[in-house]
Design an enzyme around this catalytic site. Structure first.
Site: not given
Length: 400
Positions: A150, A210, A213, A387
């Protein structure tokens, strides 16, 4: 069926997302989620051939039991899927400074993921369990496991973006710097935005948001990340579901010294009890905030703070665009669905030429991509992220 099938694993501390994807055409043959690990209600849900199923994993089950179930129960229903797997792609939250792109997993990579675990204490140890279990469950693919980080996409940031104004030795000796997160998503929507804007990626200047949550904004100049809002950890930056994002660091001392809170309690407060949950005192769910914006004070308060922070980051990152901003891109669960968040945030940025078309904005939801700006104004685009596809493609490419 294609021979480029990849098993994609995303191991969290108490969950495991999994999918089997064709890396060539993006078709998904299996997707699922095992959750509530270490609890009595540990369970697994999956979808295959359009059929949704679920099962209990047994009290206290975790990653090992979940992968066993995937191999021996789910894939046993369709052995040809197992037989056609060519690679396994693992989402890894933190790769530190060492990894600037995806890599085939070997002992040194496992050590590298361990070394970066202090920056992602909930995630990296879980990823390592996932890797270990995958190696056991799929011995035939032992040299076909790929780590997709990431943090990798953000490794192009210049020093002025990633350094904190702390004693330089803390960076040199301990690696304390900005790393960012959601890089795989920011990378994916950058590639897709280039197609929608009909521009080569290497000439693209965009700001990608992006919003889920967790949330982060990235400044993309000439197709490369030059700044991002998350920091050493995913706690910095935007208002999130339960995370505070940016605060005055001295608040921590105040909570400790004046209110007598322990370091652990403060950590929990900032990561699990703040953000939309802290502001509403009810929920971390953005849908509640959107649905009740006009009628409930708590929802309005949370939405206003959320959009104010987001607009500030977009505005700040325009300063890094060398005088040309091609578009702002929204992705993630909130970015793709919360039309109000997009409209209110861009509404604060009229000075930059943004004007939202209300109808187009409402149309670009629930998995639909599209431009949401009025004709002739600065482009704003919604692009659903994928992703898993990026992870599958990287795994396939590196093990071909």
């Amino acid at each position: 069926m294609s021979s480029k099938l990849v098993l994609v694993l995303n191991c969290g501390s108490s969950s495991l997302k999994f999918a089997i994807i064709d890396a060539v055409n993006g078709e998904e043959y299996l997707s699922g989620l095992a959750e509530c690990f270490h609890l009595p209600e540990a369970r697994i849900k999956w979808k295959m051939d359009g059929n949704k199923q679920e099962a209990a994993l047994g009290a206290g089950a975790a990653h090992s039991e979940a992968l066993n179930f995937i191999v021996n129960t789910i894939l046993a229903q369709k052995p040809e899927l197992s037989a056609q797997l060519t690679a396994i792609g693992h989402r890894i939250v933190h790769g530190g400074e060492k990894y600037t792109s995806s890599v085939v997993i070997d002992e040194s990579v496992i050590q590298g993921i361990k070394d970066a675990a202090s920056f992602a204490p909930l995630h990296n140890p879980a990823h390592l369990i996932g890797i270990e279990e995958a190696l056991k469950s799929f011995p035939q693919l032992k040299d076909k496991n790929v780590a997709v980080f990431d943090t990798a996409f953000h490794q192009t940031m210049p020093e002025e973006s990633y350094l904190y104004a702390l004693p330089y030795n803390l960076y040199k000796e301990h690696g304390i710097r900005r790393y960012g997160a959601h890089g795989t998503s920011h990378f994916y929507v950058t590639q897709e935005a280039a197609k929608m804007l009909n521009k080569p990626v290497e000439e693209l200047n965009i700001i990608t948001c992006h919003l889920g949550n967790g949330g982060s904004v990235s400044a993309i100049r000439n197709g490369k990340c030059v700044d991002t809002s998350m920091g050493l950890t995913p706690l910095e930056g935007l208002v999130m579901g339960t995370r505070s994002g940016d605060i005055d660091p001295a608040i921590i001392f105040h909570l400790h010294d004046t209110l007598g809170m322990s370091v652990d309690a403060i950590n929990k407060l900032l990561t699990k009890e703040s953000g939309l949950l802290g502001l509403t005192e009810v929920t971390s769910d953005c849908r509640y905030v959107e649905d009740n914006y006009a009628t409930k004070e708590d929802a309005k308060r949370a939405m206003d703070v959320y959009c104010h922070r987001l607009a500030k980051y977009i505005g700040a990152y325009t300063a890094l665009m060398d005088g040309r901003l091609d578009a702002v891109v929204f992705t993630g669960g909130i970015g793709e669905n919360a039309a109000m968040v997009r409209e209110l945030s861009l509404g604060k940025l009229g000075v930059l030429g943004f004007e939202v078309d209300h109808e187009r904005n409402l149309a670009a939801r629930f998995g639909k991509s599209g431009f949401i700006n009025k004709e002739g104004t600065r482009p704003a685009v919604v692009i659903p992220t994928n992703e898993e596809l990026v992870i599958a493609q990287d795994a396939s490419r590196l093990t071909a």
